[in-house]
Scaffold this motif. Structure first.
Motif, short mmCIF file in Angstrom:
data_model
loop_
_atom_site.label_atom_id
_atom_site.label_comp_id
_atom_site.label_asym_id
_atom_site.label_seq_id
_atom_site.Cartn_x
_atom_site.Cartn_y
_atom_site.Cartn_z
N ALA A 49 -33.08 98.23 109.68
CA ALA A 49 -34.26 98.23 110.54
C ALA A 49 -33.88 97.82 111.96
O ALA A 49 -34.38 98.38 112.94
N TYR A 50 -32.99 96.85 112.08
CA TYR A 50 -32.52 96.42 113.40
C TYR A 50 -31.87 97.58 114.15
O TYR A 50 -32.15 97.80 115.33
N ASN A 51 -31.03 98.34 113.47
CA ASN A 51 -30.35 99.48 114.10
C ASN A 51 -31.32 100.59 114.50
O ASN A 51 -31.08 101.31 115.46
N ILE A 52 -32.41 100.73 113.77
CA ILE A 52 -33.43 101.72 114.12
C ILE A 52 -34.24 101.26 115.32
O ILE A 52 -34.54 102.03 116.22
N LEU A 53 -34.60 99.98 115.36
CA LEU A 53 -35.46 99.45 116.42
C LEU A 53 -34.72 99.19 117.73
O LEU A 53 -35.32 99.26 118.81
N ARG A 54 -33.44 98.90 117.67
CA ARG A 54 -32.68 98.51 118.87
C ARG A 54 -32.76 99.52 120.02
O ARG A 54 -32.98 99.13 121.17
N PRO A 55 -32.65 100.82 119.77
CA PRO A 55 -32.73 101.76 120.92
C PRO A 55 -34.09 101.77 121.62
O PRO A 55 -34.20 102.18 122.77
N TYR A 56 -35.14 101.31 120.95
CA TYR A 56 -36.48 101.35 121.51
C TYR A 56 -36.88 100.04 122.19
O TYR A 56 -37.96 99.94 122.76
N ALA A 57 -36.03 99.02 122.12
CA ALA A 57 -36.34 97.73 122.75
C ALA A 57 -36.31 97.87 124.26
O ALA A 57 -35.55 98.64 124.82
N LYS A 58 -37.18 97.10 124.92
CA LYS A 58 -37.29 97.17 126.39
C LYS A 58 -36.28 96.27 127.05
O LYS A 58 -35.85 95.30 126.58
#
Length: 141
Positions: A132-141
């Motif tokens: 989940a971290y790897n999926i969310l990381r590109p979308y973090a501001k």
């Protein structure tokens, strides 16, 4: 995997030369595989190989599917596509709106404190947290 939307093959002509006689040509194609996932930033395109074949005037375009299938079977690069959608990942991390990289790292650290195998947690839970971290990381501001 259920996170894959579709798999496409793309062929690009890289060389056309004259064949043995005036009515024949040799065509050389580069073949790529495109794997699209629910999470666009995790989709990938990879080079499979090159196909070369003769094409004669007045004859049908040859079926090159079997060669493409053979290339795919010999594809050595492993496909690492998570079996989780963006929505599932954000639900696991309990994010409802935007988040920063710091928020994401703090939540990951807190979740792993509880669910890491070294803390008597389950290994599968820790893998899902990292996925989940790897999926969310590109979308973090």
């Amino acid at each position: 995997m259920e996170n894959i939307d579709n798999v496409q093959f793309e062929q690009k002509i890289i060389k056309i030369t004259e064949g043995d006689n005036a009515q024949q040509m040799r065509i050389k194609l580069k073949v790529y595989v495109k794997i699209k996932t629910h999470t666009p930033k995790l989709s990938l395109t990879d080079y499979l190989g090159t196909i070369e074949f003769p094409l004669e005037e007045g004859k049908q375009f040859p079926n090159i599917y079997w060669k493409t299938e053979q290339m795919l079977n010999n594809w050595e690069r492993p496909v690492k596509i998570p079996n989780m959608t963006y929505h599932e990942a954000s639900t696991l991390y309990m994010f409802q709106g935007g988040y920063t990289k710091e928020d994401l790292s703090k939540r990951r650290k807190n979740l792993l404190k509880v669910f890491h195998p070294d803390q008597k947690g389950e290994e599968e839970c820790a893998k899902r947290i990292n996925m989940a971290y790897n999926i969310l990381r590109p979308y973090a501001k």
